[in-house]
Design a protein around this motif. Structure first.
Motif, short mmCIF file in Angstrom:
data_model
loop_
_atom_site.label_atom_id
_atom_site.label_comp_id
_atom_site.label_asym_id
_atom_site.label_seq_id
_atom_site.Cartn_x
_atom_site.Cartn_y
_atom_site.Cartn_z
N ASP A 137 0.84 -1.19 0.00
CA ASP A 137 0.00 0.00 0.00
C ASP A 137 0.88 1.24 0.00
O ASP A 137 1.96 1.25 0.58
CB ASP A 137 -0.90 0.03 1.24
CG ASP A 137 -1.97 -1.05 1.20
OD1 ASP A 137 -2.47 -1.33 0.09
OD2 ASP A 137 -2.29 -1.59 2.26
N LYS A 138 0.41 2.27 -0.66
CA LYS A 138 1.10 3.56 -0.66
C LYS A 138 0.16 4.60 -0.07
O LYS A 138 -1.06 4.44 -0.13
CB LYS A 138 1.47 3.96 -2.09
CG LYS A 138 2.57 3.09 -2.69
CD LYS A 138 3.02 3.62 -4.01
CE LYS A 138 3.61 4.97 -3.95
NZ LYS A 138 4.99 5.17 -3.81
N SER A 139 0.74 5.66 0.46
CA SER A 139 -0.11 6.74 0.97
C SER A 139 -0.83 7.43 -0.19
O SER A 139 -0.36 7.41 -1.33
CB SER A 139 0.73 7.74 1.76
OG SER A 139 1.71 8.31 0.92
N ARG A 140 -1.97 8.01 0.13
CA ARG A 140 -2.79 8.65 -0.90
C ARG A 140 -2.09 9.91 -1.40
O ARG A 140 -1.78 10.82 -0.61
CB ARG A 140 -4.15 9.00 -0.31
CG ARG A 140 -5.09 9.63 -1.29
CD ARG A 140 -6.42 9.90 -0.63
NE ARG A 140 -7.29 10.63 -1.53
CZ ARG A 140 -8.59 10.50 -1.56
NH1 ARG A 140 -9.18 9.68 -0.73
NH2 ARG A 140 -9.32 11.19 -2.41
N PRO A 141 -1.83 10.00 -2.70
CA PRO A 141 -1.15 11.18 -3.23
C PRO A 141 -2.10 12.38 -3.32
O PRO A 141 -3.32 12.22 -3.34
CB PRO A 141 -0.70 10.74 -4.62
CG PRO A 141 -1.68 9.69 -5.01
CD PRO A 141 -2.08 9.00 -3.72
N LYS A 142 -1.54 13.56 -3.35
CA LYS A 142 -2.30 14.79 -3.55
C LYS A 142 -2.12 15.22 -5.00
O LYS A 142 -0.99 15.40 -5.45
CB LYS A 142 -1.78 15.90 -2.64
CG LYS A 142 -2.00 15.63 -1.17
CD LYS A 142 -3.45 15.83 -0.84
CE LYS A 142 -3.64 15.71 0.67
NZ LYS A 142 -5.03 15.64 1.02
N GLU B 295 -9.42 6.60 -8.02
CA GLU B 295 -9.48 5.43 -7.15
C GLU B 295 -9.67 4.21 -8.05
O GLU B 295 -10.70 4.06 -8.71
CB GLU B 295 -10.65 5.55 -6.18
CG GLU B 295 -10.74 4.38 -5.22
CD GLU B 295 -11.89 4.56 -4.23
OE1 GLU B 295 -12.51 3.55 -3.92
OE2 GLU B 295 -12.14 5.70 -3.80
#
Length: 62
Positions: free
Chosen positions: A8-13, A22
């Protein structure tokens, strides 16, 4: 083929003029295998996120 890792990766901005999608479905297909095997003239920085097919919904736009 080398070992593949899932994480999993952090949600990018998203930046200006970008959208955040998504992913609801994705595929690992022959094109991804060719990328992993390497092709003449193809110079990718590793680690490389595979996936040439995907479907999803836009959840944020800037």
């Amino acid at each position: 083929m080398d070992v593949m890792t899932f994480f999993d990766k952090s949600r990018p901005k998203p930046k200006r003029d970008e959208v955040l999608i998504e992913i609801k479905a994705s595929a690992f297909n022959r094109l991804d295998i060719w990328v992993r095997e390497g092709r003449p003239g193809l110079d990718l920085e590793l680690p490389h996120i595979c996936g040439s097919d995907g479907a999803g919904v836009v959840v944020e736009r800037r």
